[in-house]
Design an enzyme around this catalytic site. Structure first.
Site, PDB file in Angstrom:
ATOM      1  N   HIS A 150     -46.750  -7.618  -2.538  1.00 32.73           N
ATOM      2  CA  HIS A 150     -47.035  -9.040  -2.341  1.00 32.73           C
ATOM      3  C   HIS A 150     -48.540  -9.267  -2.478  1.00 32.73           C
ATOM      4  O   HIS A 150     -49.344  -8.620  -1.803  1.00 32.73           O
ATOM      5  CB  HIS A 150     -46.556  -9.425  -0.938  1.00 32.73           C
ATOM      6  CG  HIS A 150     -46.697 -10.874  -0.600  1.00 32.73           C
ATOM      7  ND1 HIS A 150     -45.753 -11.828  -0.940  1.00 32.73           N
ATOM      8  CD2 HIS A 150     -47.654 -11.544   0.077  1.00 32.73           C
ATOM      9  CE1 HIS A 150     -46.134 -13.004  -0.480  1.00 32.73           C
ATOM     10  NE2 HIS A 150     -47.293 -12.879   0.133  1.00 32.73           N
TER      11      HIS A 150
ATOM     12  N   ASP B 173     -43.024 -14.726   5.573  1.00 31.92           N
ATOM     13  CA  ASP B 173     -44.350 -14.125   5.391  1.00 31.92           C
ATOM     14  C   ASP B 173     -45.236 -14.480   6.583  1.00 31.92           C
ATOM     15  O   ASP B 173     -45.511 -15.658   6.819  1.00 31.92           O
ATOM     16  CB  ASP B 173     -44.936 -14.692   4.083  1.00 31.92           C
ATOM     17  CG  ASP B 173     -46.296 -14.132   3.724  1.00 31.92           C
ATOM     18  OD1 ASP B 173     -46.798 -13.248   4.430  1.00 31.92           O
ATOM     19  OD2 ASP B 173     -46.856 -14.605   2.711  1.00 31.92           O
TER      20      ASP B 173
ATOM     21  N   MET C 140     -51.984 -19.645  -2.737  1.00 31.11           N
ATOM     22  CA  MET C 140     -52.306 -20.666  -1.733  1.00 31.11           C
ATOM     23  C   MET C 140     -53.539 -21.389  -2.232  1.00 31.11           C
ATOM     24  O   MET C 140     -54.661 -21.168  -1.748  1.00 31.11           O
ATOM     25  CB  MET C 140     -52.550 -19.985  -0.369  1.00 31.11           C
ATOM     26  CG  MET C 140     -51.277 -19.428   0.232  1.00 31.11           C
ATOM     27  SD  MET C 140     -51.602 -18.140   1.456  1.00 31.11           S
ATOM     28  CE  MET C 140     -51.658 -16.699   0.394  1.00 31.11           C
TER      29      MET C 140
ATOM     30  N   MET D 201     -43.199 -19.827   5.349  1.00 31.11           N
ATOM     31  CA  MET D 201     -44.341 -19.214   6.030  1.00 31.11           C
ATOM     32  C   MET D 201     -44.063 -19.164   7.531  1.00 31.11           C
ATOM     33  O   MET D 201     -43.705 -20.169   8.147  1.00 31.11           O
ATOM     34  CB  MET D 201     -45.627 -20.014   5.779  1.00 31.11           C
ATOM     35  CG  MET D 201     -46.206 -19.889   4.390  1.00 31.11           C
ATOM     36  SD  MET D 201     -46.503 -18.193   3.852  1.00 31.11           S
ATOM     37  CE  MET D 201     -47.703 -17.633   5.070  1.00 31.11           C
TER      38      MET D 201
ATOM     39  N   ASP E 103     -51.561 -12.038  -2.201  1.00 26.39           N
ATOM     40  CA  ASP E 103     -51.946 -13.349  -1.669  1.00 26.39           C
ATOM     41  C   ASP E 103     -53.222 -13.849  -2.327  1.00 26.39           C
ATOM     42  O   ASP E 103     -54.254 -13.183  -2.266  1.00 26.39           O
ATOM     43  CB  ASP E 103     -52.215 -13.230  -0.159  1.00 26.39           C
ATOM     44  CG  ASP E 103     -50.934 -13.101   0.635  1.00 26.39           C
ATOM     45  OD1 ASP E 103     -50.046 -13.935   0.446  1.00 26.39           O
ATOM     46  OD2 ASP E 103     -50.832 -12.151   1.430  1.00 26.39           O
TER      47      ASP E 103
ATOM     48  N   HIS F  98     -48.256 -14.874  -4.464  1.00 27.85           N
ATOM     49  CA  HIS F  98     -48.163 -16.060  -3.601  1.00 27.85           C
ATOM     50  C   HIS F  98     -49.494 -16.786  -3.683  1.00 27.85           C
ATOM     51  O   HIS F  98     -50.492 -16.303  -3.145  1.00 27.85           O
ATOM     52  CB  HIS F  98     -47.864 -15.548  -2.174  1.00 27.85           C
ATOM     53  CG  HIS F  98     -47.926 -16.584  -1.108  1.00 27.85           C
ATOM     54  ND1 HIS F  98     -48.097 -16.254   0.228  1.00 27.85           N
ATOM     55  CD2 HIS F  98     -47.831 -17.940  -1.153  1.00 27.85           C
ATOM     56  CE1 HIS F  98     -48.102 -17.350   0.954  1.00 27.85           C
ATOM     57  NE2 HIS F  98     -47.951 -18.388   0.151  1.00 27.85           N
TER      58      HIS F  98
ATOM     59  N   SER G 135     -47.865  -6.712   1.920  1.00 26.72           N
ATOM     60  CA  SER G 135     -48.923  -7.627   1.512  1.00 26.72           C
ATOM     61  C   SER G 135     -50.253  -6.900   1.357  1.00 26.72           C
ATOM     62  O   SER G 135     -50.804  -6.354   2.326  1.00 26.72           O
ATOM     63  CB  SER G 135     -49.072  -8.746   2.542  1.00 26.72           C
ATOM     64  OG  SER G 135     -50.225  -9.496   2.244  1.00 26.72           O
TER      65      SER G 135
ATOM     66  N   MET H 218     -55.976 -16.855  -2.203  1.00 32.11           N
ATOM     67  CA  MET H 218     -56.465 -17.928  -1.320  1.00 32.11           C
ATOM     68  C   MET H 218     -57.718 -18.563  -1.887  1.00 32.11           C
ATOM     69  O   MET H 218     -58.584 -17.856  -2.411  1.00 32.11           O
ATOM     70  CB  MET H 218     -56.784 -17.337   0.055  1.00 32.11           C
ATOM     71  CG  MET H 218     -55.583 -16.692   0.699  1.00 32.11           C
ATOM     72  SD  MET H 218     -56.032 -16.026   2.298  1.00 32.11           S
ATOM     73  CE  MET H 218     -54.443 -15.381   2.803  1.00 32.11           C
TER      74      MET H 218
HETATM   75  C1  DX5 Z   1     -50.946 -15.167   5.139  1.00 28.29           C
HETATM   76  C2  DX5 Z   1     -50.471 -14.312   3.965  1.00 28.29           C
HETATM   77  C3  DX5 Z   1     -49.652 -13.146   4.354  1.00 28.29           C
HETATM   78  C4  DX5 Z   1     -50.353 -12.134   5.199  1.00 28.29           C
HETATM   79  C5  DX5 Z   1     -49.343 -11.521   6.111  1.00 28.29           C
HETATM   80  O1  DX5 Z   1     -51.708 -16.191   4.665  1.00 28.29           O
HETATM   81  O2  DX5 Z   1     -49.718 -15.103   3.079  1.00 28.29           O
HETATM   82  O3  DX5 Z   1     -49.046 -12.511   3.260  1.00 28.29           O
HETATM   83  O4  DX5 Z   1     -50.986 -11.163   4.445  1.00 28.29           O
HETATM   84  O5  DX5 Z   1     -50.023 -10.682   6.947  1.00 28.29           O
HETATM   85  P1  DX5 Z   1     -49.418 -10.128   8.277  1.00 28.29           P
HETATM   86  O6  DX5 Z   1     -48.165  -9.376   7.943  1.00 28.29           O
HETATM   87  O7  DX5 Z   1     -50.498  -9.268   8.806  1.00 28.29           O
HETATM   88  O8  DX5 Z   1     -49.117 -11.316   9.153  1.00 28.29           O
HETATM   89 ZN    ZN Z   2     -48.294 -14.282   1.355  1.00 33.57          ZN
END
Ligand code: DX5
Ligand code: ZN
Length: 242
Positions: free
Chosen positions: A45, A188, A81, A150, A47, A79, A21, A49
């Site tokens: 990956h 994840d 969110m 998740m 993310d 991904h 990630s 947000m």
């Molecule tokens: C959380 C993200 C994850 C995050 C995971 O909201 O979707 O992808 O980066 O991070 P670690 O592996 O540090 O929990």
């Molecule tokens: Zn993620």
């Protein structure tokens, strides 16, 4: 069935996929951080947000655009969110993700959103938060290439793994066998070498890890350790299902 055949091909013979990630990569040195692990992984990956669906802001489509340009052949697992999901899918699809995963909680019309991603020809994933029951997924499992369970409440890297989420992975693995399903199962959040075996044993095919990999002195060694542990988990899981 949606058919995760193309996704599985990207595994290149590896039984479990590790998807680092980028949330935990150094934003001012992202290229440097990716170069360190690039040869060791097929997937990255990303993310996204929105500060609304989750209590944090991260990246936008411009980063996906730059990554796609720099790494045209990498499997970029995006991904999102963001809420409402349908307001953002087009702008990400335009930058050619290899897979686009949306949250079932982020729209009243998850079926329609998945339909629109499929129509675009991009593989799609559906995700649920730790507090959402797995049953909400059953009506759309035939449409997706990947299901993301998740294992932390989304928003931040470096949180602790929530073990109660494992039973959802087992349920999805069982459903897949019983119904000839064709999706990958991803987890994840809060995953590293210590619990990779555990998640894979329950049926996880794609392991996302951020803080366990980036910022560590030898990220490649961590990924290799995760692979060894994943293989052990896969063998235990297979034996159990015999
Ligand atoms: C959380 C993200 C994850 C995050 C995971 O909201 O979707 O992808 O980066 O991070 P670690 O592996 O540090 O929990
Ligand atoms: Zn993620």
């Amino acid at each position: 069935m949606a058919g995760s055949f193309q996704l599985i091909k990207k595994m290149e013979g590896r039984s479990v996929i590790i998807s680092p990630s980028l949330l935990s990569a150094d934003v001012l040195n992202m290229e440097r951080d990716i170069e360190k692990i690039e040869k060791e992984v097929e997937w990255l990956h990303l993310d996204i947000m929105d500060g609304h669906f989750v209590p944090n802001l991260s990246y936008g489509p411009s980063l996906l655009k730059a990554l796609r340009k720099r790494y045209p052949h990498k499997f970029i697992d995006v991904h999102i969110m963001v809420e409402p999901a349908e307001a953002f899918t087009e702008m990400f699809l335009a930058e050619r993700p290899s897979l686009l995963t949306v949250h079932a909680e982020a729209t009243p019309h998850i079926h329609r959103v998945l339909q629109s991603i499929r129509k675009d020809g991009t593989p799609c994933g559906v995700s649920i938060n730790p507090g959402t029951p797995v049953e909400v997924l059953y009506p759309v499992l035939h449409m997706v290439d990947l299901v993301l369970i998740m294992s932390v409440n989304p928003g931040y890297g470096g949180q602790s793994f929530i073990p109660e989420t494992l039973e959802k992975v087992s349920a999805l693995a069982k459903w897949r066998t019983e119904n000839k399903g064709d999706y990958l199962i991803q987890m994840d959040g809060g995953i590293g070498p210590d619990n990779t075996e555990l998640v894979v044993r329950h049926g996880c095919d794609v392991v996302v890890a951020g803080s366990a990999i980036f910022g560590k002195p030898d990220p490649v060694a961590i990924i290799k350790e995760m692979r060894v542990n994943a293989e052990r988990g896969r063998q235990i899981g297979e034996k159990r299902n015999l």
